[in-house]
Design an enzyme around this catalytic site. Structure first.
Site, PDB file in Angstrom:
ATOM      1  N   VAL A   1       0.828  -1.211   0.000  1.00  0.00           N
ATOM      2  CA  VAL A   1       0.000   0.000   0.000  1.00  0.00           C
ATOM      3  C   VAL A   1       0.859   1.257   0.000  1.00  0.00           C
ATOM      4  CG1 VAL A   1      -0.285   0.213   2.510  1.00  0.00           C
ATOM      5  CG2 VAL A   1      -2.056   1.074   0.968  1.00  0.00           C
TER       6      VAL A   1
ATOM      7  N   GLY B   1      -5.137  -6.579   0.910  1.00  0.00           N
ATOM      8  CA  GLY B   1      -5.533  -5.815   2.090  1.00  0.00           C
ATOM      9  C   GLY B   1      -4.699  -4.555   2.205  1.00  0.00           C
ATOM     10  N   GLU B   2      -4.503  -4.071   3.413  1.00  0.00           N
ATOM     11  CA  GLU B   2      -3.680  -2.902   3.716  1.00  0.00           C
ATOM     12  C   GLU B   2      -4.286  -1.576   3.244  1.00  0.00           C
ATOM     13  OE1 GLU B   2       0.209  -3.392   2.016  1.00  0.00           O
ATOM     14  OE2 GLU B   2       0.565  -5.318   3.004  1.00  0.00           O
ATOM     15  N   GLY B   3      -5.392  -1.613   2.495  1.00  0.00           N
ATOM     16  CA  GLY B   3      -5.908  -0.411   1.850  1.00  0.00           C
ATOM     17  C   GLY B   3      -5.453  -0.311   0.405  1.00  0.00           C
TER      18      GLY B   3
END
Length: 342
Positions: free
Chosen positions: A93, A313-315
């Site tokens: 990210v 994930g992570e944004g």
């Protein structure tokens, strides 16, 4: 909790009229037209304001299921190690956020590993060390779900006070998809096998273990899942509670949110149970490959902006959607009008 403002439907209608008068056939810009009108409704102005200050907050924490059952392809020690990777600016990210000028902040909400060497501001909102295995006991102690929710609200306030135009909740934690699937199954009453995916890449045996863990957890929690804070206590995590608080407070402050993947989708379902009107302030950044996200987004009435097959994930997926939102705004702000053609 303060009142959540409504989107400005008059601004949305005015935006629609302006879009229809641009130098293009009606509806030719498809979803961009919908997004531009949504931004106008969120900003109470036509055209909407620029989305210059985009902020990602990664809520990091460990989950008891990753220690008690092999539900992930990676050991739980990865969570603490990844916090350091975020701080170094070399996470997925972080790299993607730089491409769109977004700021990434990581917070230790419930990491079990030792992070005494990281800056104190990363640990300033810590709720606890890890969580408990949900198949045998509650994930959180009494009061910790409420505390986590308050932490998320405080973090949203900090980011908005610092100038955020758009917020993105990120997540990091081995076992996250198991917790997310449990929250979605409990909230929507969906059969557990329908919402469980491969997460970090587990095999069929690993997926079967995830299903068994969640089914045992749901049976243990029983009717308590009807209350959102009891649900977070029994089946969730401090990170899920913090993410829910983050989403609700963004709505209270009238700041748009781009949801990321499976974890933020699950937290959004719980957040809507706490503050139903908050959901109008959220968009879905991308479609995750995890099946529970599809159930969550359908229940929330959200259509993902992108579908790139991501599951990091992570944004990271939501960050990829930022240029689309900026493009939607630019169309309304900069395109010529049919009425001005010679």
């Amino acid at each position: 909790m303060q009142r959540i403002p409504a989107l400005d439907e008059s601004a949305r209608q005015l935006a629609r009229e302006r879009i229809d008068g641009l130098v293009k056939p009606l509806g030719a810009l498809g979803r961009l037209e919908d997004l531009a009108a949504w931004l106008c409704a969120a900003h109470n102005t036509v055209p909407p304001r620029p989305l210059d200050d985009v902020r990602v907050v990664v809520f990091a924490g460990d989950h008891g299921v990753s220690a008690s059952a092999a539900v992930s392809a990676y050991p739980r020690e990865i969570t603490a190690a990844m916090v350091r990777v975020f701080l170094s600016g070399t996470s997925g990210v972080s790299v993607l956020a730089r491409q769109v000028g977004a700021h990434v902040r990581v917070l230790d909400i419930a990491v079990d590993g030792d992070l005494d060497d990281v800056p104190s501001e990363v640990r300033a909102f810590k709720v606890r060390r890890g969580s408990e295995p949900i198949d045998t006991t509650d994930a959180l102690a009494p009061g910790e779900a409420v505390r986590g929710f308050a932490v998320g609200r405080a973090v949203a306030d900090e980011e908005i006070d610092a100038g955020a135009d758009l917020l993105i909740p990120g997540d990091m934690g081995i076992g996250n998809t198991t917790i997310a699937s449990a929250l979605v199954a409990a909230t929507l009453g969906v059969p557990v096998p329908d919402v469980v995916g491969t997460g970090t890449g587990v095999d069929d045996d690993g997926r079967a273990r995830k299903i068994a863990v969640i089914e045992a957890a749901l049976a243990r929690a029983g009717e308590r899942v009807r209350d959102p804070f009891e649900l977070l206590t029994a089946l969730g995590s401090a990170c899920a509670a913090a993410t829910a608080g983050f989403l609700v407070q963004a709505a209270v402050r009238g700041v748009p949110v781009l949801l990321d993947g499976v974890f933020s989708g699950a937290a959004a379902l719980v957040a809507r149970e706490i503050a139903p009107e908050a959901a109008q302030w959220w968009l879905a950044g991308h479609r995750s490959t995890e099946p529970s996200q599809a159930f969550a987004l359908k229940a929330l009435g959200l259509e993902p902006i992108l579908d790139l097959g991501l599951r990091l994930g992570e944004g990271s997926g939501a960050v990829q959607a930022v240029p689309v939102l900026r493009g939607a705004r630019a169309v309304l702000a900069e395109m010529g009008r049919l009425a001005d053609l010679a």
